[in-house]
Design an enzyme around this catalytic site. Structure first.
Site, short mmCIF file in Angstrom:
data_model
loop_
_atom_site.label_atom_id
_atom_site.label_comp_id
_atom_site.label_asym_id
_atom_site.label_seq_id
_atom_site.Cartn_x
_atom_site.Cartn_y
_atom_site.Cartn_z
N GLY A 1 -4.07 2.31 -1.11
CA GLY A 1 -4.09 2.92 0.22
C GLY A 1 -3.82 4.40 0.30
O GLY A 1 -4.31 5.08 1.19
N GLU B 1 3.07 7.29 -0.35
CA GLU B 1 2.64 5.98 0.16
C GLU B 1 1.82 6.18 1.44
O GLU B 1 2.05 7.12 2.19
CB GLU B 1 3.89 5.12 0.41
N ASP C 1 5.57 -0.24 6.46
CA ASP C 1 5.42 -1.25 7.51
C ASP C 1 6.71 -2.09 7.50
O ASP C 1 7.71 -1.69 8.09
CB ASP C 1 4.15 -2.05 7.15
N LYS D 1 5.92 2.82 10.52
CA LYS D 1 6.02 1.92 11.68
C LYS D 1 7.47 1.46 11.81
O LYS D 1 7.81 0.37 11.30
CB LYS D 1 5.17 0.67 11.47
N PHE E 1 -1.87 -2.85 13.92
CA PHE E 1 -2.60 -2.85 12.66
C PHE E 1 -3.65 -1.75 12.70
O PHE E 1 -4.44 -1.66 13.63
CB PHE E 1 -3.26 -4.20 12.38
N ILE E 2 -3.65 -0.89 11.68
CA ILE E 2 -4.57 0.25 11.68
C ILE E 2 -5.41 0.28 10.38
O ILE E 2 -5.04 -0.33 9.38
CB ILE E 2 -3.81 1.57 11.88
N ASP F 1 -7.06 -0.14 4.68
CA ASP F 1 -8.17 -1.09 4.77
C ASP F 1 -7.84 -2.32 5.60
O ASP F 1 -6.68 -2.66 5.82
CB ASP F 1 -8.54 -1.57 3.37
N ARG G 1 -11.63 1.96 4.27
CA ARG G 1 -10.88 3.02 3.58
C ARG G 1 -11.56 4.38 3.67
O ARG G 1 -10.94 5.42 3.57
CB ARG G 1 -10.69 2.68 2.10
P1 IMP Z 1 5.08 -3.08 3.63
O1 IMP Z 1 5.47 -3.59 2.28
O2 IMP Z 1 5.09 -4.16 4.67
O3 IMP Z 1 5.88 -1.88 4.08
O4 IMP Z 1 3.58 -2.70 3.58
C1 IMP Z 1 3.14 -1.69 2.87
C2 IMP Z 1 1.71 -1.82 2.45
O5 IMP Z 1 0.94 -2.70 3.29
C3 IMP Z 1 1.12 -0.47 2.61
O6 IMP Z 1 1.21 0.22 1.41
C4 IMP Z 1 -0.29 -0.72 3.04
O7 IMP Z 1 -1.12 -0.72 1.93
C5 IMP Z 1 -0.26 -2.07 3.71
N1 IMP Z 1 -0.24 -1.94 5.19
C6 IMP Z 1 0.83 -1.96 6.01
N2 IMP Z 1 0.50 -1.81 7.30
C7 IMP Z 1 -0.85 -1.69 7.32
C8 IMP Z 1 -1.82 -1.49 8.38
O8 IMP Z 1 -1.52 -1.39 9.59
N3 IMP Z 1 -3.11 -1.41 7.97
C9 IMP Z 1 -3.51 -1.51 6.67
N4 IMP Z 1 -2.65 -1.69 5.66
C10 IMP Z 1 -1.33 -1.77 5.97
MG MG Z 2 -0.10 0.94 0.25
#
Ligand code: IMP
Ligand code: MG
Length: 178
Positions: free
Chosen positions: A48, A102, A106, A134, A155-156, A162, A168
């Site tokens: 990402g 990063e 999320d 977020k 969700f974006i 992606d 992407r």
């Molecule tokens: P986390 O472990 O929940 O913080 O998520 C992190 C990973 O999930 C990020 O590095 C992104 O690749 C993916 N991700 C989180 N939120 C989104 C979103 O809204 N759209 C697309 N990918 C996301």
């Molecule tokens: Mg990521």
């Protein structure tokens, strides 16, 4: 484009390229100022963060190095919580000024996994730079040191992010239509 269709979902324009670029320039200035003479090692989290890392690093105006790690945690629109390392990095981080790049924080599980992993190798400094944050989705107490944009819990896609592999390439950021 004000709307895009990716597989079975529709997305609407949320953050235009111009704003993304402006905020990345600001973050690049902050990092360049803070890391002078430290020869920072940037670790880009694939997939990402590839676009963000590229646009950020080309605006870093001090000597630096770049490495990559590939992690996976997302399925569809949900963070799975379980982080999988698909490809590790080879750089030595001991006594280095490390900045993890990063795309988005999320739930925080991915970043927490990576930070814990890097800490064991004794970097001098370990910082987090993210494109998007977020805060409302956080499940782990983790805070980016550098952040381009804070967003609500939607969700974006786009600008490297992606939906099941698609989107992407979009130069702007889009959010899912409810
Ligand atoms: P986390 O472990 O929940 O913080 O998520 C992190 C990973 O999930 C990020 O590095 C992104 O690749 C993916 N991700 C989180 N939120 C989104 C979103 O809204 N759209 C697309 N990918 C996301
Ligand atoms: Mg990521």
């Amino acid at each position: 484009m004000t709307e895009v269709q990716l597989k079975d979902k529709r997305f609407e324009l949320f953050i235009p390229e111009k704003i993304i670029t402006k905020e990345i320039k600001r973050v690049a200035k902050e990092i360049s100022r803070d890391m002078q003479e430290k020869n920072p090692l940037f670790i880009c989290v694939l997939n990402g963060a590839f676009m963000f890392a590229s646009d950020l690093i080309k605006r870093i105006d001090i000597p630096c190095e770049v490495g990559f790690i590939r992690l996976r945690s997302y399925q569809g629109e949900q963070s799975s919580g379980a982080v999988k390392e698909v490809q590790g990095f080879v750089e030595n981080v001991e006594n280095r000024h490390v900045v993890v790049i990063e795309d988005i924080i999320d739930t925080g599980h991915t970043m927490s996994y990576l930070i814990n992993k890097l800490h064991v190798e004794n970097p001098a400094i370990l910082k987090i730079a993210c494109l998007l944050f977020k805060p409302a989705a956080l499940e782990i107490d983790i805070n980016p040191d550098y952040c381009a944009l804070e967003i609500p819990n939607d969700f974006i896609v786009g600008y490297g992010l992606d939906y099941n592999g698609s989107g992407r390439n979009l130069k702007d950021i889009y959010k899912i239509k409810s």
